[in-house]
Write an enzyme that holds these catalytic residues in place. Structure first.
Site, PDB file in Angstrom:
ATOM      1  N   HIS A  72     -18.968  12.184  10.446  1.00 19.90           N
ATOM      2  CA  HIS A  72     -18.723  11.561   9.055  1.00 19.90           C
ATOM      3  C   HIS A  72     -20.005  10.830   8.498  1.00 19.90           C
ATOM      4  O   HIS A  72     -20.678  10.114   9.125  1.00 19.90           O
ATOM      5  CB  HIS A  72     -17.719  10.358   9.433  1.00 19.90           C
ATOM      6  CG  HIS A  72     -16.362  10.713   9.589  1.00 19.90           C
ATOM      7  ND1 HIS A  72     -15.377   9.651   9.923  1.00 19.90           N
ATOM      8  CD2 HIS A  72     -15.811  11.877   9.648  1.00 19.90           C
ATOM      9  CE1 HIS A  72     -14.165  10.472   9.975  1.00 19.90           C
ATOM     10  NE2 HIS A  72     -14.563  11.648   9.840  1.00 19.90           N
ATOM     11  N   TYR A 202     -10.979   2.086   4.955  1.00 18.82           N
ATOM     12  CA  TYR A 202     -10.619   0.515   5.293  1.00 18.82           C
ATOM     13  C   TYR A 202      -9.977  -0.056   4.182  1.00 18.82           C
ATOM     14  O   TYR A 202     -10.723  -0.107   2.915  1.00 18.82           O
ATOM     15  CB  TYR A 202     -11.964  -0.100   5.978  1.00 18.82           C
ATOM     16  CG  TYR A 202     -12.440   0.345   7.279  1.00 18.82           C
ATOM     17  CD1 TYR A 202     -12.230  -0.347   8.287  1.00 18.82           C
ATOM     18  CD2 TYR A 202     -13.335   1.183   7.460  1.00 18.82           C
ATOM     19  CE1 TYR A 202     -12.354  -0.053   9.637  1.00 18.82           C
ATOM     20  CE2 TYR A 202     -13.761   1.781   8.653  1.00 18.82           C
ATOM     21  CZ  TYR A 202     -13.522   1.203   9.679  1.00 18.82           C
ATOM     22  OH  TYR A 202     -13.903   1.506  10.863  1.00 18.82           O
ATOM     23  N   PRO A 294     -11.229  -4.492  16.431  1.00 19.91           N
ATOM     24  CA  PRO A 294     -11.506  -3.130  16.229  1.00 19.91           C
ATOM     25  C   PRO A 294     -11.955  -2.636  14.953  1.00 19.91           C
ATOM     26  O   PRO A 294     -12.340  -1.550  14.796  1.00 19.91           O
ATOM     27  CB  PRO A 294     -10.299  -2.479  16.596  1.00 19.91           C
ATOM     28  CG  PRO A 294      -9.228  -3.334  16.630  1.00 19.91           C
ATOM     29  CD  PRO A 294      -9.841  -5.028  16.890  1.00 19.91           C
ATOM     30  N   LYS A 298     -16.593  -0.920  17.240  1.00 20.61           N
ATOM     31  CA  LYS A 298     -17.829  -1.137  18.058  1.00 20.61           C
ATOM     32  C   LYS A 298     -17.528  -1.115  19.686  1.00 20.61           C
ATOM     33  O   LYS A 298     -18.453  -1.300  20.493  1.00 20.61           O
ATOM     34  CB  LYS A 298     -18.598  -2.517  17.488  1.00 20.61           C
ATOM     35  CG  LYS A 298     -19.219  -2.495  16.409  1.00 20.61           C
ATOM     36  CD  LYS A 298     -20.383  -1.737  16.336  1.00 20.61           C
ATOM     37  CE  LYS A 298     -20.781  -1.221  15.214  1.00 20.61           C
ATOM     38  NZ  LYS A 298     -21.141   0.207  14.812  1.00 20.61           N
ATOM     39  N   TYR A 386     -22.627  -0.204  10.691  1.00 20.00           N
ATOM     40  CA  TYR A 386     -21.593   0.806  11.208  1.00 20.00           C
ATOM     41  C   TYR A 386     -22.026   2.003  12.111  1.00 20.00           C
ATOM     42  O   TYR A 386     -21.359   2.256  12.923  1.00 20.00           O
ATOM     43  CB  TYR A 386     -21.049   1.152   9.687  1.00 20.00           C
ATOM     44  CG  TYR A 386     -19.518   1.810  10.089  1.00 20.00           C
ATOM     45  CD1 TYR A 386     -18.481   1.019  10.099  1.00 20.00           C
ATOM     46  CD2 TYR A 386     -19.550   3.186  10.028  1.00 20.00           C
ATOM     47  CE1 TYR A 386     -17.013   1.623  10.574  1.00 20.00           C
ATOM     48  CE2 TYR A 386     -18.189   3.803  10.604  1.00 20.00           C
ATOM     49  CZ  TYR A 386     -17.078   2.944  10.632  1.00 20.00           C
ATOM     50  OH  TYR A 386     -15.782   3.305  11.021  1.00 20.00           O
TER      51      TYR A 386
HETATM   52  P1  RFL Z   1     -11.078  -0.347  29.470  1.00 23.85           P
HETATM   53  O1  RFL Z   1     -10.847   0.839  28.665  1.00 23.85           O
HETATM   54  O2  RFL Z   1     -10.146  -1.335  29.406  1.00 23.85           O
HETATM   55  O3  RFL Z   1     -11.053   0.182  31.051  1.00 23.85           O
HETATM   56  C1  RFL Z   1     -10.935  -0.745  32.253  1.00 23.85           C
HETATM   57  C2  RFL Z   1     -10.278  -0.197  32.994  1.00 23.85           C
HETATM   58  O4  RFL Z   1     -10.318  -0.695  34.373  1.00 23.85           O
HETATM   59  C3  RFL Z   1      -8.905  -0.757  34.776  1.00 23.85           C
HETATM   60  N1  RFL Z   1      -8.691  -2.028  35.692  1.00 23.85           N
HETATM   61  C4  RFL Z   1      -8.763  -2.103  37.040  1.00 23.85           C
HETATM   62  N2  RFL Z   1      -9.182  -1.266  38.002  1.00 23.85           N
HETATM   63  C5  RFL Z   1      -9.286  -1.637  39.221  1.00 23.85           C
HETATM   64  N3  RFL Z   1      -8.841  -3.037  39.607  1.00 23.85           N
HETATM   65  C6  RFL Z   1      -8.424  -3.706  38.851  1.00 23.85           C
HETATM   66  N4  RFL Z   1      -7.953  -5.200  38.866  1.00 23.85           N
HETATM   67  C7  RFL Z   1      -8.407  -3.448  37.449  1.00 23.85           C
HETATM   68  N5  RFL Z   1      -8.090  -4.064  36.010  1.00 23.85           N
HETATM   69  C8  RFL Z   1      -8.176  -3.294  35.143  1.00 23.85           C
HETATM   70  C9  RFL Z   1      -8.192  -0.623  33.915  1.00 23.85           C
HETATM   71  O5  RFL Z   1      -6.797  -0.019  34.082  1.00 23.85           O
HETATM   72  C10 RFL Z   1      -8.990   0.330  33.017  1.00 23.85           C
HETATM   73  O6  RFL Z   1      -8.742   1.815  33.224  1.00 23.85           O
HETATM   74  O7  RFL Z   1     -12.585  -0.910  29.393  1.00 23.85           O
HETATM   75  P2  RFL Z   1     -13.936  -0.243  29.126  1.00 23.85           P
HETATM   76  O8  RFL Z   1     -14.202   1.059  30.179  1.00 23.85           O
HETATM   77  O9  RFL Z   1     -14.777  -1.448  29.040  1.00 23.85           O
HETATM   78  O10 RFL Z   1     -13.829   0.424  27.648  1.00 23.85           O
HETATM   79  C11 RFL Z   1     -13.628  -0.340  26.622  1.00 23.85           C
HETATM   80  C12 RFL Z   1     -13.099   0.216  25.562  1.00 23.85           C
HETATM   81  O11 RFL Z   1     -11.803   0.838  25.969  1.00 23.85           O
HETATM   82  C13 RFL Z   1     -12.659  -0.625  24.235  1.00 23.85           C
HETATM   83  O12 RFL Z   1     -13.765  -1.372  23.725  1.00 23.85           O
HETATM   84  C14 RFL Z   1     -12.347   0.229  22.938  1.00 23.85           C
HETATM   85  O13 RFL Z   1     -11.110   0.778  23.121  1.00 23.85           O
HETATM   86  C15 RFL Z   1     -12.408  -0.808  21.598  1.00 23.85           C
HETATM   87  N6  RFL Z   1     -11.727  -0.005  20.612  1.00 23.85           N
HETATM   88  C16 RFL Z   1     -12.624   0.726  19.638  1.00 23.85           C
HETATM   89  N7  RFL Z   1     -14.110   0.898  20.165  1.00 23.85           N
HETATM   90  C17 RFL Z   1     -14.760   1.472  19.566  1.00 23.85           C
HETATM   91  O14 RFL Z   1     -16.120   1.786  19.561  1.00 23.85           O
HETATM   92  N8  RFL Z   1     -14.343   2.331  18.291  1.00 23.85           N
HETATM   93  C18 RFL Z   1     -13.162   2.413  17.880  1.00 23.85           C
HETATM   94  O15 RFL Z   1     -12.739   2.927  17.176  1.00 23.85           O
HETATM   95  C19 RFL Z   1     -12.318   1.319  18.620  1.00 23.85           C
HETATM   96  N9  RFL Z   1     -10.916   1.294  18.380  1.00 23.85           N
HETATM   97  C20 RFL Z   1     -10.597  -0.037  20.072  1.00 23.85           C
HETATM   98  C21 RFL Z   1     -10.048   0.479  18.938  1.00 23.85           C
HETATM   99  C22 RFL Z   1      -9.524  -1.037  20.676  1.00 23.85           C
HETATM  100  C23 RFL Z   1      -8.138  -0.822  20.229  1.00 23.85           C
HETATM  101  N10 RFL Z   1      -7.415  -1.815  21.266  1.00 23.85           N
HETATM  102  C24 RFL Z   1      -6.112  -1.419  21.381  1.00 23.85           C
HETATM  103  C25 RFL Z   1      -7.766  -3.238  21.834  1.00 23.85           C
HETATM  104  C26 RFL Z   1      -8.770   0.442  18.595  1.00 23.85           C
HETATM  105  C27 RFL Z   1      -7.831  -0.078  19.081  1.00 23.85           C
HETATM  106  C28 RFL Z   1      -6.510  -0.164  18.699  1.00 23.85           C
HETATM  107  C1  PHB Z   2      -9.602   4.839  15.427  1.00 26.43           C
HETATM  108  O1  PHB Z   2      -9.832   5.923  14.941  1.00 26.43           O
HETATM  109  O2  PHB Z   2      -8.824   4.369  16.458  1.00 26.43           O
HETATM  110  C2  PHB Z   2     -10.468   3.680  14.737  1.00 26.43           C
HETATM  111  C3  PHB Z   2     -11.309   3.992  13.757  1.00 26.43           C
HETATM  112  C4  PHB Z   2     -11.885   2.942  13.279  1.00 26.43           C
HETATM  113  C5  PHB Z   2     -11.826   1.683  13.693  1.00 26.43           C
HETATM  114  C6  PHB Z   2     -11.040   1.370  14.761  1.00 26.43           C
HETATM  115  C7  PHB Z   2     -10.344   2.266  15.056  1.00 26.43           C
HETATM  116  O3  PHB Z   2     -12.602   0.707  13.041  1.00 26.43           O
END
Ligand code: RFL
Ligand code: PHB
Length: 396
Positions: A72, A202, A294, A298, A386
């Site tokens: 993008h 957005y 989110p 980041k 961004y």
């Molecule tokens: P995770 O993905 O939560 O993984 C942690 C893992 O640890 C396990 N766990 C355990 N394992 C052993 N013993 C225990 N006691 C444990 N407790 C937990 C869990 O089961 C899991 O498998 O953390 P990690 O690896 O640090 O990754 C971080 C990302 O997942 C998170 O920052 C992103 O998803 C945030 N996020 C976004 N980030 C972006 O860079 N770009 C995006 O577009 C973006 N969109 C989002 C998002 C997060 C969202 N939500 C649901 C909060 C969109 C959404 C809706």
């Molecule tokens: C996504 O594709 O899940 C997504 C994209 C942009 C954001 C957050 C989530 O800022």
């Protein structure tokens, strides 16, 4: 069992750290609480910075994002029913972001780990950390009721916000910073072509925030701001699509292709940082140490840079017999984390309806958005954050 690094959590942070350490010739074992299917079923991030894509390539799993990602050059802002493109690439000397799902990133890393024959324990119960202040810490856990133990030199706490690792830093040494937002996001994944395949949209509407994203040319991801008290069961597919159309500009609304959802979930929005990210031989990385709302995309990108710094520091320790990197790890990460926290908080504040700021708040947001799309200075600030600030930002 013995290893050099015990990694807790097989999310993107844990798996990427495992891959980078293995590349550097450092042994590691991953312990994950859930099953692989459960980890892959969590639909989360979708937008990767260039730094994150480069790291996936360094880790040897670049082919997935290179073939399946969509580059993008632009993001679009919608307010007062009009859409304004922000040419992020042009404003940042050619930098881009890539749409590629966290599920796909995780799957690529899991497949590689299996192919390399690296040890991972899934479905681990009662994961516990021991002797983290000594030079030989341990991790214990149960699989099918049998207790197991790993002795190691370092423990990487990559177990997300609700994990156990952070709780092992004594509370008098841990400082926590937190802001909880008075709304959540309901997200829908559907096998329909994205309404805007070349720019994430957005939208700030008087009905609340909306976001149009994608996973591929045939799979879309959409989000709506919703009250924290809402339940997924209150949001039929029809209600979701109708509401999304009302929050977009007329052209996008008319173009939106709808279909049955394949996943629907509600997530709260939070800003959170724990300092420091190290205690003894325990190092926190990713969501275990910090959460961003989110809105700026980041979270996963920050997890990737933490893990880059941690893998470099651990490699320096084992290969060069130097503790410099591990001693600097927390401070080095936190600089980048607070910049991303600021950006995510700002974009969240600008784009959402806040229950307590009323019409005044909305007018201020509209004035700022109007200024943003007309001012090259403010658009450039949005764009450079961004696409991700350079790793050496501010070091010169
Ligand atoms: P995770 O993905 O939560 O993984 C942690 C893992 O640890 C396990 N766990 C355990 N394992 C052993 N013993 C225990 N006691 C444990 N407790 C937990 C869990 O089961 C899991 O498998 O953390 P990690 O690896 O640090 O990754 C971080 C990302 O997942 C998170 O920052 C992103 O998803 C945030 N996020 C976004 N980030 C972006 O860079 N770009 C995006 O577009 C973006 N969109 C989002 C998002 C997060 C969202 N939500 C649901 C909060 C969109 C959404 C809706
Ligand atoms: C996504 O594709 O899940 C997504 C994209 C942009 C954001 C957050 C989530 O800022």
């Amino acid at each position: 069992m013995n290893t050099q690094v015990a990694i807790i959590g097989a999310g993107p942070a844990g798996l990427l750290l495992g891959a980078l350490l293995d590349k550097a010739g450092i042994e590691n074992i991953i312990v994950e609480r859930q099953t692989p299917e459960y980890v892959l079923g969590r639909i989360r991030a979708g937008i990767l910075e260039q730094v994150c894509v480069d790291l996936l390539r360094d880790a040897g799993v670049g082919s997935g994002v290179d073939m399946g990602g969509t580059v993008h050059h632009e993001i679009d802002l919608v307010f007062q029913n009009k859409r304004y493109p922000i040419a992020v690439s042009q404003l940042t000397g050619g930098k881009v972001v890539t749409a590629y799902g966290q599920t796909e990133v995780t799957q690529d890393l899991m497949t590689q780990r299996t192919q390399l024959g690296l040890t991972s324990f899934y479905s681990a119960d009662e994961v516990d950390l021991h002797d983290i202040e000594s030079k030989s810490p341990r991790v214990s856990f149960s699989i099918d009721g049998r207790r197991q133990e790993i002795s190691c030199a370092f423990i990487a706490g990559c177990d997300g916000f609700h994990g156990v690792s952070r709780k092992h830093i004594p509370s008098h040494l841990l400082k926590e910073f937190e802001r909880v937002y008075p709304f959540g996001w309901i997200g829908v994944l559907a096998d329909v072509p994205p309404v805007s395949p070349h720019a994430i949209v957005y939208a700030n509407s008087d009905r609340g925030f909306a976001l149009c994203s994608m996973r591929s040319m045939t799979r879309s991801r959409y989000y709506l701001q919703c009250p924290l008290t809402d339940q997924v069961s209150e949001w039929s597919d029809e209600r979701f699509w109708d509401e999304l159309k009302l929050r977009l500009d007329p052209e996008l609304s008319a173009k939106l292709i709808t279909g049955p959802s394949i996943e629907k979930s509600i997530a709260p929005l939070r800003s959170y940082v724990a300092e420091p990210m190290r205690h003894g031989q325990l190092f926190l990385a990713g969501d275990a140490a910090h959460i961003v709302p989110p809105t700026g995309a980041k979270g996963l990108n920050l997890a990737a840079t933490d893990v880059k710094y941690l893998s470099e520091a651990i490699t320096e320790f084992f290969k060069l017999n130097s503790s410099h990197g591990i001693d600097q790890y927390s401070a080095r990460c936190l600089k980048r984390i607070w910049r991303a926290e600021r950006f995510s908080w700002w974009l969240t504040s600008l784009m959402h309806r806040f229950p307590d700021t009323g019409e005044f708040g909305q007018k201020i947001q509209e004035a700022e958005l109007d200024y943003l799309v007309k001012s090259q200075a403010l658009s450039t600030s949005l764009a450079e954050n961004y696409v991700g600030l350079p790793l050496d930002f501010g070091d010169q």
